[in-house]
Design a protein around this motif. Structure first.
Motif, PDB file in Angstrom:
ATOM      1  N   VAL A   1       2.358  10.546   9.499  1.00  0.00           N
ATOM      2  CA  VAL A   1       2.322   9.085   9.362  1.00  0.00           C
ATOM      3  C   VAL A   1       0.933   8.548   9.729  1.00  0.00           C
ATOM      4  CG1 VAL A   1       3.269   6.893  10.187  1.00  0.00           C
ATOM      5  CG2 VAL A   1       4.791   8.818   9.766  1.00  0.00           C
TER       6      VAL A   1
ATOM      7  N   ALA B   1      -1.193   6.388   7.110  1.00  0.00           N
ATOM      8  CA  ALA B   1      -1.525   5.009   7.462  1.00  0.00           C
ATOM      9  C   ALA B   1      -3.042   4.822   7.483  1.00  0.00           C
ATOM     10  CB  ALA B   1      -0.905   4.645   8.803  1.00  0.00           C
ATOM     11  N   THR B   2      -3.757   5.810   8.050  1.00  0.00           N
ATOM     12  CA  THR B   2      -5.209   5.716   8.086  1.00  0.00           C
ATOM     13  C   THR B   2      -5.774   5.737   6.668  1.00  0.00           C
ATOM     14  OG1 THR B   2      -5.058   7.027  10.096  1.00  0.00           O
ATOM     15  CG2 THR B   2      -7.250   6.642   9.249  1.00  0.00           C
TER      16      THR B   2
ATOM     17  N   ALA C   1      -5.067   2.297   5.010  1.00  0.00           N
ATOM     18  CA  ALA C   1      -5.878   1.224   5.580  1.00  0.00           C
ATOM     19  C   ALA C   1      -7.344   1.381   5.198  1.00  0.00           C
ATOM     20  CB  ALA C   1      -5.716   1.204   7.097  1.00  0.00           C
TER      21      ALA C   1
ATOM     22  N   PRO D   1      -3.766   0.335  10.615  1.00  0.00           N
ATOM     23  CA  PRO D   1      -3.138   1.215   9.627  1.00  0.00           C
ATOM     24  C   PRO D   1      -1.635   1.013   9.541  1.00  0.00           C
ATOM     25  CG  PRO D   1      -4.722   2.450  10.885  1.00  0.00           C
ATOM     26  CD  PRO D   1      -4.637   1.095  11.532  1.00  0.00           C
ATOM     27  N   PHE D   2      -1.000   0.760  10.686  1.00  0.00           N
ATOM     28  CA  PHE D   2       0.448   0.573  10.627  1.00  0.00           C
ATOM     29  C   PHE D   2       0.800  -0.710   9.881  1.00  0.00           C
ATOM     30  CE2 PHE D   2       4.762  -0.229  12.093  1.00  0.00           C
ATOM     31  CZ  PHE D   2       5.311   0.974  11.718  1.00  0.00           C
TER      32      PHE D   2
ATOM     33  N   ILE E   1       0.551   0.028   6.136  1.00  0.00           N
ATOM     34  CA  ILE E   1       1.687   0.666   5.450  1.00  0.00           C
ATOM     35  C   ILE E   1       2.912  -0.260   5.424  1.00  0.00           C
ATOM     36  CG2 ILE E   1       1.040   3.110   5.593  1.00  0.00           C
ATOM     37  CD1 ILE E   1       3.001   3.383   7.910  1.00  0.00           C
TER      38      ILE E   1
ATOM     39  N   SER F   1       4.681  -1.136   2.011  1.00  0.00           N
ATOM     40  CA  SER F   1       6.082  -0.758   1.827  1.00  0.00           C
ATOM     41  C   SER F   1       6.910  -1.882   1.207  1.00  0.00           C
ATOM     42  CB  SER F   1       6.689  -0.321   3.164  1.00  0.00           C
ATOM     43  OG  SER F   1       6.871  -1.445   3.996  1.00  0.00           O
TER      44      SER F   1
ATOM     45  N   SER G   1       4.829   4.629   1.469  1.00  0.00           N
ATOM     46  CA  SER G   1       4.725   3.808   2.682  1.00  0.00           C
ATOM     47  C   SER G   1       6.107   3.441   3.204  1.00  0.00           C
ATOM     48  CB  SER G   1       3.935   2.533   2.393  1.00  0.00           C
ATOM     49  OG  SER G   1       2.627   2.869   2.025  1.00  0.00           O
TER      50      SER G   1
ATOM     51  N   VAL H   1       7.415   4.248   6.874  1.00  0.00           N
ATOM     52  CA  VAL H   1       7.930   3.201   7.775  1.00  0.00           C
ATOM     53  C   VAL H   1       9.333   3.579   8.255  1.00  0.00           C
ATOM     54  CG1 VAL H   1       8.696   0.797   7.885  1.00  0.00           C
ATOM     55  CG2 VAL H   1       6.493   1.352   6.843  1.00  0.00           C
TER      56      VAL H   1
END
Lengths: 269, 288
Positions: free
Chosen positions: A104, A108-109, A112, B31-32, B35, B39, B255, B259
């Motif tokens: 994850v 995510a990186t 982003a 980054p969180f 996503i 999502s 994503s 999540v």
């Protein structure tokens, strides 16, 4: 009971031992030992792609571990100066950095950074005075950032535990004797937390050097050693990979045992 | 002009925590959020991302049900198998072995966890693959044994990979156990078996819970073991994510899966923490 425990140790180390043994096999067989030879090591060490990947991995591991140790140690010292609410927030984020699955973190990186670069690159091109504006892309930086996230949190945890075991009184005694905060840090705190800091560095280095899944997402066009090995494993198992595995496992086992030795010092002193 | 002590204190704190704080913000929080936004977005016409606010991606999770089922089945089963092997080792190290040899034996158990999982999984790929154990069996006349690319191989890889992480917390809770309680139990006439089930085991439950939760959580995001030892037949969520991000390039759907994975991790962690809390307050985990 003893027999059972012995069996578990065998289970843990026999596969590694076999990999090591067959890295010295003259032939290609994985079960029949046809003669001793170190040729596969020579082959591995003269493989340009492999050496390039190794160089990348060493560079990334060293940089991310140094950053993680410096920032993580600073954070561990800063945390105790925070108020309860901010501290809980910080602790929560650090814990999240450790428990969120690597897959994850990688995704995510990636998402982003790709979005961020899409915004920044045209801006940069517009503002750049010269002809060719540098283009931000995935590579060393993104791997270092993503590895550093986990390892910085790890170093913070380790050093924080060590600081907590130090008495406050020794620091207070030092400042009562008119030592400046910097002198107190250099003369009193640093020597005491140094084993934990060094152990943190070794663990951070090993983590980054061994990580596959995070780098797999954010490496861009760069190849790290685990990524290279993963790709060659998919093409088939060879004694050359055994030779690489032997060197990698040997190096990281050594570093871990040193790290553990350094961390044990707190209980013996 | 000299700063007020109050201001100075705050400034130093900010300087100490600044780099770590920025790092956490840019490479964890941001980054969180990214996503999360993806999502609820849509897949763009050429495979990219199109801004939207829809739960379409989450509604589609069913199409990857197999990965979820495999992961949610094999993660706890794997963790439980680890537990069965780990408990006797932890018990032996904490209670039976003499203190001089303990440090070495303990280090030998923990060290593999910090070495490359890729290399350790490779070792089993090599042993279970065509030129490994099956080849050996052929030499003694047993033909056509298939070991690799089966759920069993994945389970074996899981136990091998995560055993050290399970042993550690159990060892910590057993080591802290007050020996006087065991003596009291014997003095009151309990047999060793009775003492184990009524005293030792209940008191080591926090360690067991911690180990179980840690291993389960790490397994939920596992990719390498099912990839190398399951050969695409035993598919985990991690494998689905690699496929969606690096091969079929459906980032919004990927994503949504990521999540959901984080949500599952949070739920499991919360339950584990509540349970541990209820059993015996908190215990710190010694990961190294």
């Amino acid at each position: 009971m003893r027999a059972l425990v012995t069996a578990v140790y065998l289970f843990l180390y026999a596969p590694i031992a076999l990999v090591v043994l067959f890295s010295f096999n003259a032939g290609r067989s994985a079960v029949q030992f046809t003669g001793f030879s170190a040729d596969w090591y020579g082959k591995a060490l003269s493989n340009v792609l492999l050496m390039d990947a190794l160089k990348n991995s060493l560079l990334i591991a060293a940089t991310s571990a140094i950053l993680a140790v410096v920032f993580g140690t600073m954070a561990a010292m800063g945390l105790e100066r925070l108020g309860a609410r901010m501290r809980a927030l910080f602790d929560g984020l650090l814990a999240a950095a450790i428990v969120v699955p690597g897959v994850v973190i990688g995704i995510a990186t990636l998402v982003a950074l790709v979005q961020l670069f899409d915004v920044l690159n045209p801006l940069l091109a517009g503002l750049w005075p010269g002809q060719e504006a540098p283009k931000l892309q995935l590579g060393y930086g993104s791997i270092i950032a993503a590895h550093g996230l986990f390892t910085m949190a790890l170093v913070t945890m380790i050093v924080k535990a060590r600081i907590a075991s130090l008495g406050r009184d020794i620091v207070e005694a030092s400042s009562d004797l008119y030592a400046s905060p910097l002198t107190t840090f250099r003369e009193i705190v640093l020597p005491q937390i140094l084993p934990a800091v060094l152990a943190g560095f070794l663990l951070a280095f090993t983590f980054s050097f061994d990580d596959f899944i995070i780098a797999f997402f954010v490496a861009g066009s760069k190849t790290t050693l685990p990524i290279y090995i993963f790709a060659s494993i998919r093409r088939g198992v060879t004694p050359e990979i055994n030779a690489v595995a032997t060197m990698v496992l040997g190096a990281s086992l050594l570093m871990i045992l040193i790290a553990r030795f350094l961390m044990r010092e707190k209980t013996t002193r | 002009m000299p700063l007020k002590p109050q201001t100075r204190h705050k400034l130093v704190t900010a300087l100490l925590l600044g780099p770590a704080g920025l790092w956490l913000f840019f490479f964890l929080v941001l980054p969180f959020i990214a996503i999360l936004v993806f999502s609820v977005g849509k897949r763009g016409p050429v495979g990219g991302y199109a801004p939207a606010f829809t739960f379409e991606q989450f509604a589609n999770l069913g199409t990857r049900a197999a990965a979820f089922v495999n992961t949610l089945e094999l993660a706890p089963v794997g963790a439980f198998s680890c537990l069965l092997v780990a408990y006797p080792v932890a018990y032996y190290l904490a209670v039976k072995v003499n203190p001089q040899r303990r440090l070495l034996l303990l280090s030998l158990v923990v060290a593999p966890f910090w070495t490359s999982l890729l290399m350790r999984t490779y070792a089993w790929m090599y042993l279970l693959g065509g030129r490994g154990i099956p080849h050996l069996l052929e030499l003694v006349g047993i033909e056509n044994v298939r070991l690799i690319n089966t759920p069993g191989a994945v389970l074996l890889g899981i136990v091998y990979g995560y055993l050290p992480l399970m042993i550690m917390p159990i060892y910590v809770s057993l080591e802290k156990l007050d020996r006087k309680l065991l003596e009291a139990s014997y003095d009151l006439g309990a047999k060793p078996i009775g003492t184990f089930f009524r005293v030792t085991l209940p008191l080591s439950l926090p360690g067991v819970m911690t180990g179980f939760a840690l291993v389960t959580i790490l397994l939920l995001g596992e990719y390498l073991i099912p990839q190398l030892l399951g050969g695409g037949k035993v598919f985990f969520i991690g494998n689905a994510l690699v496929d969606l991000f690096l091969q079929s390039r459906n980032w919004p759907f990927g994503s949504a899966i990521a999540v959901t994975l984080v949500a599952v991790v949070v739920v499991i962690l919360t339950i584990a923490m509540r349970l541990t809390w209820r059993i015996a307050g908190t215990r710190k985990v010694d990961l190294v």
